[in-house]
Design a protein around this motif. Structure first.
Motif, PDB file in Angstrom:
ATOM      1  N   ALA A 164       2.390  -7.458   5.816  1.00 44.14           N
ATOM      2  CA  ALA A 164       2.105  -6.773   4.561  1.00 44.14           C
ATOM      3  C   ALA A 164       0.851  -5.936   4.753  1.00 44.14           C
ATOM      4  N   LEU A 224      -1.864  -3.957   2.891  1.00 42.21           N
ATOM      5  CA  LEU A 224      -2.442  -3.885   1.554  1.00 42.21           C
ATOM      6  C   LEU A 224      -3.379  -2.694   1.459  1.00 42.21           C
ATOM      7  N   TYR A 274      -3.346  -0.081  -6.429  1.00 42.10           N
ATOM      8  CA  TYR A 274      -3.039  -0.940  -5.282  1.00 42.10           C
ATOM      9  C   TYR A 274      -1.617  -0.664  -4.833  1.00 42.10           C
ATOM     10  N   ARG A 306       1.325  -2.527  -1.829  1.00 46.23           N
ATOM     11  CA  ARG A 306       1.619  -3.436  -0.719  1.00 46.23           C
ATOM     12  C   ARG A 306       2.893  -2.969  -0.050  1.00 46.23           C
ATOM     13  N   ASP A 329       5.538  -3.927   2.742  1.00 51.82           N
ATOM     14  CA  ASP A 329       6.035  -5.047   3.545  1.00 51.82           C
ATOM     15  C   ASP A 329       6.944  -4.526   4.651  1.00 51.82           C
ATOM     16  N   GLU A 343       5.762  -2.724  -2.744  1.00 53.95           N
ATOM     17  CA  GLU A 343       5.380  -3.495  -3.937  1.00 53.95           C
ATOM     18  C   GLU A 343       4.256  -2.768  -4.677  1.00 53.95           C
ATOM     19  N   PRO A 353       2.430  -7.161  -7.126  1.00 51.72           N
ATOM     20  CA  PRO A 353       2.434  -7.925  -5.877  1.00 51.72           C
ATOM     21  C   PRO A 353       1.254  -8.867  -5.757  1.00 51.72           C
ATOM     22  N   LEU A 397      -1.752  -9.826  -3.782  1.00 53.51           N
ATOM     23  CA  LEU A 397      -2.583  -8.981  -2.925  1.00 53.51           C
ATOM     24  C   LEU A 397      -3.315  -9.785  -1.859  1.00 53.51           C
TER      25      LEU A 397
END
Length: 293
Positions: A181, A183, A248, A250, A252, A267, A271, A273
């Motif tokens: 992931a 971020l 933000y 995310r 994956d 996401e 999500p 975080l």
């Protein structure tokens, strides 16, 4: 106004009235800077959303059975992060087909809507899940041909209920490399940029065809590879309306059969975080929130 005049709502659900544990570092970082922070259920009938200077989606994970209501709620909230049109787009995983059309490498996915038919492949392991879900709800893995009947019944169960099913091959890298992931949060200029990375271990570890148990999700820090960072950047570059609007994201990823990263999910709504896994990440996100205030 000073920082102490600002109010922020971190949006949650009835299951997490004091927020999910991983959001506590963000709450504490904001309060440590003097911002008033409330944990508020998205469906709280008496919440005064207009009273907040920013409303930040965090753990409203019971919305999936009421997705239309949730999307309507998001559209009614002033100063929502991430914005309501992103919520509408990102809460149905059919967005993956749009990303694929934009050249993003996704796991090959077949979508079957209500009234549609699906013929199971001859062999292999396959994952069946609904396009609207959170926390791997209604997700299962099947080994074909032996479990073709179970897989078909799962698809029919979803479509009969008016839902859209999605079927993907189960990639062996899930059991070895795991998921990565990536971020991302805004930097000092407001541009969405890499914050930290984590590794997620396999979740469909029970007998194939059994419901997934996410109670003990394996999470550990991971530094994404340059190839993974590059794919994440490509994904964010095609977000509708531009990624700079986001607080933000995310991304994956999983290695495909040739080892190159493939997108599992993007996401953008609610999500995890994984702020507890990366020192400084909660403070960076808090700074980005304050910059928006």
């Amino acid at each position: 106004m000073t920082i102490r005049d600002f109010r922020v709502a971190l949006v949650t659900s009835a299951d997490f009235p004091d927020l999910f544990d991983d959001d506590h570092p963000l709450r504490d970082a904001l309060r440590g800077r003097g911002v008033a922070v409330d944990a508020v259920r998205w469906d709280d009938p008496v919440a005064d959303w207009a009273a907040y200077d920013l409303v930040v989606l965090r753990s409203p994970w019971d919305y999936t059975a009421r997705r239309d209501e949730f999307v309507d709620w998001a559209a009614s909230v002033p100063r929502l992060a991430n914005p309501a049109d992103i919520v509408a787009w990102n809460t149905d995983k059919r967005y993956l087909s749009e990303l694929e059309a934009a050249g993003i490498p996704i796991i090959p996915t077949t979508f079957v809507g209500p009234g549609g038919d699906w013929t199971p492949p001859a062999e292999g392991q396959w994952v069946v899940k609904p396009t609207i879900s959170a926390g791997s709800q209604d997700t299962a893995r099947y080994t074909l041909p032996g479990q073709a009947g179970l897989a078909t019944a799962h698809v029919e169960r979803l479509t009969t209920a008016g839902r859209t099913a999605m079927i993907q091959p189960y990639l062996s890298a899930v059991d070895t490399a795991g998921e990565t992931a990536v971020l991302c949060t805004p930097d000092e200029t407001g541009e969405l940029t890499f914050s930290h990375g984590i590794r997620k271990g396999p979740m469909l570890t029970g007998p194939a065809g059994e419901p997934v148990d996410i109670a003990f999700e394996e999470i550990s820090p991971r530094q994404p590879s340059p190839a993974e960072r590059e794919v994440a950047e490509r994904v964010l570059a095609v977000v509708p309306g531009g990624a700079k609007r986001l607080l933000y994201a995310r991304v994956d990823l999983i290695p495909g059969p040739d080892g190159a990263p493939m997108l599992i999910e993007l996401e953008l709504t609610e999500p995890s975080l994984f702020l507890s896994t990366a020192p400084g990440s909660a403070e960076r996100l808090a700074a980005a929130i304050i910059a928006r205030l």
